[in-house]
Design a protein around this motif. Sequence first.
Motif, short mmCIF file in Angstrom:
data_model
loop_
_atom_site.label_atom_id
_atom_site.label_comp_id
_atom_site.label_asym_id
_atom_site.label_seq_id
_atom_site.Cartn_x
_atom_site.Cartn_y
_atom_site.Cartn_z
N THR A 72 0.83 -1.21 0.00
CA THR A 72 0.00 0.00 0.00
C THR A 72 0.86 1.26 0.00
OG1 THR A 72 -1.78 -1.15 1.14
CG2 THR A 72 -1.79 1.25 1.27
N LEU A 73 1.89 1.27 0.86
CA LEU A 73 2.75 2.45 0.93
C LEU A 73 3.62 2.58 -0.31
CD1 LEU A 73 3.78 2.46 4.70
CD2 LEU A 73 2.14 3.95 3.53
N ASN A 74 4.05 1.47 -0.92
CA ASN A 74 4.80 1.54 -2.18
C ASN A 74 3.95 2.20 -3.26
OD1 ASN A 74 7.08 0.27 -1.18
ND2 ASN A 74 6.52 -1.75 -1.98
N ASP A 75 2.70 1.79 -3.34
CA ASP A 75 1.78 2.36 -4.33
C ASP A 75 1.58 3.85 -4.08
OD1 ASP A 75 -0.12 1.99 -6.56
OD2 ASP A 75 -1.64 2.44 -5.03
N PHE A 76 1.37 4.21 -2.81
CA PHE A 76 1.22 5.61 -2.43
C PHE A 76 2.46 6.39 -2.84
CE2 PHE A 76 2.38 8.96 0.56
CZ PHE A 76 1.29 9.80 0.46
N ALA A 77 3.64 5.88 -2.52
CA ALA A 77 4.90 6.58 -2.79
C ALA A 77 5.06 6.87 -4.28
CB ALA A 77 6.08 5.76 -2.27
N LYS A 78 4.78 5.89 -5.10
CA LYS A 78 4.93 6.08 -6.56
C LYS A 78 3.95 7.12 -7.07
CE LYS A 78 4.68 1.65 -7.49
NZ LYS A 78 4.69 0.35 -8.19
N LEU A 166 12.22 10.19 -13.09
CA LEU A 166 12.63 8.79 -13.04
C LEU A 166 11.87 7.95 -14.07
CD1 LEU A 166 12.38 8.40 -9.15
CD2 LEU A 166 14.47 8.69 -10.47
N THR A 167 12.51 6.90 -14.54
CA THR A 167 11.81 5.92 -15.36
C THR A 167 10.88 5.14 -14.43
OG1 THR A 167 13.44 4.18 -14.99
CG2 THR A 167 13.82 5.67 -16.89
N GLU A 169 10.87 2.01 -13.83
CA GLU A 169 11.69 1.07 -13.07
C GLU A 169 12.42 1.77 -11.93
OE1 GLU A 169 15.63 -1.54 -13.92
OE2 GLU A 169 14.01 -1.75 -15.41
N GLU A 170 12.99 2.93 -12.21
CA GLU A 170 13.68 3.71 -11.16
C GLU A 170 12.70 4.17 -10.09
OE1 GLU A 170 17.27 5.76 -13.79
OE2 GLU A 170 15.28 6.69 -13.76
N LEU A 171 11.52 4.58 -10.51
CA LEU A 171 10.49 5.02 -9.57
C LEU A 171 10.08 3.87 -8.65
CD1 LEU A 171 8.44 7.09 -8.49
CD2 LEU A 171 6.92 6.42 -10.37
N ASP A 172 9.89 2.70 -9.22
CA ASP A 172 9.51 1.52 -8.44
C ASP A 172 10.59 1.17 -7.42
OD1 ASP A 172 7.58 -0.65 -8.00
OD2 ASP A 172 9.22 -1.93 -8.73
N THR A 173 11.85 1.18 -7.86
CA THR A 173 12.97 0.88 -6.96
C THR A 173 13.07 1.90 -5.84
OG1 THR A 173 14.19 -0.20 -8.75
CG2 THR A 173 15.48 0.55 -6.87
N HIS A 174 12.97 3.17 -6.21
CA HIS A 174 13.06 4.24 -5.20
C HIS A 174 11.92 4.12 -4.18
CE1 HIS A 174 13.37 7.98 -3.11
NE2 HIS A 174 12.16 8.31 -3.52
N ALA A 175 10.70 3.92 -4.65
CA ALA A 175 9.55 3.82 -3.74
C ALA A 175 9.75 2.67 -2.76
CB ALA A 175 8.26 3.62 -4.54
N LYS A 176 10.20 1.54 -3.25
CA LYS A 176 10.42 0.38 -2.36
C LYS A 176 11.48 0.68 -1.31
CE LYS A 176 8.88 -3.15 -5.59
NZ LYS A 176 9.27 -4.20 -6.54
N LYS A 177 12.56 1.34 -1.70
CA LYS A 177 13.63 1.67 -0.75
C LYS A 177 13.15 2.69 0.29
CE LYS A 177 17.60 0.68 -3.68
NZ LYS A 177 18.74 1.27 -4.41
#
Length: 188
Positions: A72-78, A166-167, A169-177
């Motif tokens: 949920t928070l990953n989705d929010f972050a992106k 960000l691309t 893929e970069e956005l997804d990686t950043h959000a997860k971190k």
Amino acid sequence: MEVATDLFIEQGYKDTSLDQIVAICGGSKQTLYRYFANKEGLFVEVLAYNTKTSLESVFQLADKQAAPLQETLNDFAKKYLKGVCSNPMVSLFRIISADFNKHDSVPNQFWQTGPQRIHQYLIDFLKSEAVSSQLHIENADLACDQLLALIKLDYQNMALMGFDFLTDEELDTHAKKAVAAFLRLYQR
């Protein structure tokens, strides 16, 4: 709203006139004055309209309380980062900073309908039973600020200066971190 948004973004606030908007949309200046009082009133409505439409997808945390918190928070972050770092929001933020920096009502209106609304929504989510059963958060205001800071880093500033975003893929990686760091900070 769309024509006014496009003109404000393309030409800036000062170089956009109500005559231009009428020429494209039809109608009359008198009609615009009746609905918006003046150009500033129209700009305030453009801000409210674009804040609502650009950031609406961010306000889905409550709908996802059954989903895993990290997801949920990953989705929010992106969605949040993409919303604040892309047009129309980034261009409208530039206009507010450049043309209304000594003016209270327009920045206050934007702050209340955009950043403050998102902050309160996230604070309420962080105080929810679903979150409090998984995280130990004593100060939800501070936790909100920390999460948003981890998400934004310098990306919003970079977007304001015209750097490429960000691309996916970069956005997804950043959000997860960012979310993983936040969860470690407040884990039970």
